[in-house]
Design an enzyme around this catalytic site. Structure first.
Site, PDB file in Angstrom:
ATOM      1  N   HIS A 169       0.756  -1.149  -0.026  1.00 18.78           N
ATOM      2  CA  HIS A 169      -0.121   0.011  -0.009  1.00 18.78           C
ATOM      3  C   HIS A 169       0.829   1.388  -0.015  1.00 18.78           C
ATOM      4  O   HIS A 169       0.605   2.240   0.276  1.00 18.78           O
ATOM      5  CB  HIS A 169      -0.901   0.040   1.117  1.00 18.78           C
ATOM      6  CG  HIS A 169      -1.730  -1.145   1.459  1.00 18.78           C
ATOM      7  ND1 HIS A 169      -2.883  -1.209   0.769  1.00 18.78           N
ATOM      8  CD2 HIS A 169      -1.837  -2.455   1.954  1.00 18.78           C
ATOM      9  CE1 HIS A 169      -3.591  -2.562   0.865  1.00 18.78           C
ATOM     10  NE2 HIS A 169      -2.796  -3.077   1.882  1.00 18.78           N
ATOM     11  N   GLU A 303      10.441   7.359 -16.489  1.00 17.32           N
ATOM     12  CA  GLU A 303       9.063   7.980 -16.647  1.00 17.32           C
ATOM     13  C   GLU A 303       8.610   7.717 -18.172  1.00 17.32           C
ATOM     14  O   GLU A 303       7.301   7.192 -18.140  1.00 17.32           O
ATOM     15  CB  GLU A 303       9.197   9.248 -16.390  1.00 17.32           C
ATOM     16  CG  GLU A 303       9.158   9.714 -15.086  1.00 17.32           C
ATOM     17  CD  GLU A 303       9.495  11.238 -14.746  1.00 17.32           C
ATOM     18  OE1 GLU A 303       9.401  11.868 -13.775  1.00 17.32           O
ATOM     19  OE2 GLU A 303       9.727  12.154 -15.895  1.00 17.32           O
TER      20      GLU A 303
END
Length: 473
Positions: A169, A303
């Site tokens: 998480h 990216e």
């Protein structure tokens, strides 16, 4: 009623091959719209290989003469040389690579070129070209996967003893060995390679000989062309052979899953290289600066790996959408199958290559990892396991540990700062040795289960992958 007999007008070369039924050549706008040679010219070597195999089969079956087959082969090999030397004219007016090659063959050897298309259609011709292309594409991608796995393995071996914070998480969860974390990505890529191999098994049937879709009245031998082209066998149903594009859908889907894995890893690299995390540093050769902020070091390549995943997802949706409404058997919609196939291959191949190179520019920041581990509650699970090992029911142990953490947070302490007296308020089962269990290195060392982050288990994993990736097994 009297019918006027109309003689067909002189057709342009691009109309001559396929438009025998038409009185007029294709309108220029329609021809330009339907021309695919700018894309499918990449299939030229496979188209020539398929045509040579087909010519040999026709001669073996006495449909054309051996002399004609040899003449056709010589012409096709000359065309292959012209393409290789940049001398071939990929004129868009020739519509597609199949037509362009056949028109050039006619220029070279005359009317004998027309014998090549006996018992063959562009429908089975393009299907065999695509399967031949994908066979090599899959081998190429799997080589790229191996290179990426080797680069990850090298980074894992370099950091085999380093303990880092593990996350679920995106919250600090438990300490793990950096090598254990990295090995997880090798496993993912191995499944990607397996999907590619599975896809290849379904590509390995030749559609050549299905003709337009109903087969042919000529006594052809599809098994012969299949063997000559290195396929495992020939088609079972001629309709399916020319209308099937599952192999492209499956290939692009496998590419999409591979890019999903690459993207997830790139995401970790982007986050972990940030100032806030600082777990890794990416070398200058794979980062860029800002056009206005001189202090910036941007993880642009990671990216882009993340971003280019969208291209492959788009390719998958494109081919699925193209296929969803095509009635049996062949329709011209299927011309749109090549661009997503090529784009997925190009993107995945280049991305995996860049990914492998990027791994060599990644460094783990050991001091920062120690800092994160020492200023967290990341070994709280060890308290619960400690109590459970003393026969405290795990749910009760979990409750006690939660209360301890809450107390530590309220007191502004970390777990190591809580005194033994304070621990005993929560459970008299807690002894002085609890502090050993709270050390991140001990947390990792106490793991015993197979495939875990335990040093011995990680060592086994490293050994297994080193053997597999460097022995060719």
């Amino acid at each position: 009623m009297r019918f006027q007999i109309l003689m067909p007008k002189k057709h342009s070369p691009q109309s001559f091959l396929w438009n025998s039924r038409s009185r007029e050549p294709l309108h220029e706008k329609a021809l330009r719209y339907s021309s695919s040679i700018a894309i499918d010219k990449r299939l030229h070597e496979y188209d020539i290989a398929g045509s040579i195999a087909h010519a040999h089969m026709l001669a073996a079956q006495r449909i054309i003469t051996p002399a004609e087959a040899k003449k056709i082969e010589r012409g096709l090999r000359r065309i292959a040389k012209e393409i290789e030397n940049g001398e071939f004219d990929f004129d868009w007016k020739k519509e597609d690579i199949h037509t362009a090659i056949e028109l050039r063959l006619k220029e070279l050897i005359g009317e004998t070129a027309g014998r090549l298309h006996t018992a063959r259609s562009r429908n089975d011709q393009v299907a065999v070209d695509e399967r031949l292309f994908l066979r090599e594409a899959i081998a190429s991608i799997n080589n790229c996967i191996i290179a990426a796995q080797r680069s990850i393995l090298a980074l894992a071996e370099k950091n085999s003893r380093l303990v880092i914070p593990g996350y679920t998480h995106l919250q600090q969860a438990q300490p793990v060995l950096a090598a254990h974390y990295l090995l997880a990505w090798i496993e993912m890529l191995e499944r990607d390679a397996g999907r590619m191999r599975d896809c290849r098994a379904r590509i390995a049937l030749s559609p050549l000989g299905a003709a337009a879709f109903a087969g042919t009245s000529f006594p052809i031998a599809p098994e012969q062309t299949a063997r000559a082209l290195g396929f495992d066998g020939a088609f079972a149903n001629s309709i399916d052979a020319v209308s099937d594009r599952d192999y492209i859908v499956e290939f692009v889907a496998a590419c999409a899953i591979t890019m999903m894995h690459v993207s997830r890893f790139a995401e970790d690299m982007v986050i972990w290289s940030s100032t806030e995390f600082g777990i890794i540093t990416i070398g200058d050769e794979f980062t860029t600066g800002s056009s206005i902020m001189p202090h910036k070091k941007n993880p642009d390549i990671a990216e882009l790996l993340r971003g280019k995943t969208g291209r492959v997802y788009g390719a998958l949706m494109a081919i699925l959408t193209t296929m969803k409404g095509v009635p049996l058997a062949y329709s011209r919609d299927l011309q749109e199958d090549k661009q997503p196939m090529f784009d997925a291959f190009d993107t995945v191949s280049e991305s995996l290559s860049v990914f492998a190179a990027l791994m060599h520019a990644v460094e783990f920041n050991e001091e920062r990892c120690k800092e994160i581990l020492s200023h967290s509650y990341i070994t709280a699970t060890e308290i619960a396991d400690y109590l459970a090992a003393k026969n405290v029911p795990f749910r009760e142990a979990h409750r006690i540990t939660g209360a301890i953490v809450q107390f530590a947070v309220e007191q502004g302490k970390f777990l190591r700062d809580i005194t033994l007296e304070e621990y005993k308020r929560f459970s008299p089962m807690i002894e002085k040795n609890i502090y050993t269990y709270l050390l991140p290195e001990e947390s990792v060392a106490h793991k015993r289960s197979a495939g875990s982050t335990a040093p011995n288990e990680v060592k086994k994993q490293l050994s297994r992958w080193k053997k597999r990736l460097h022995s060719g097994a």
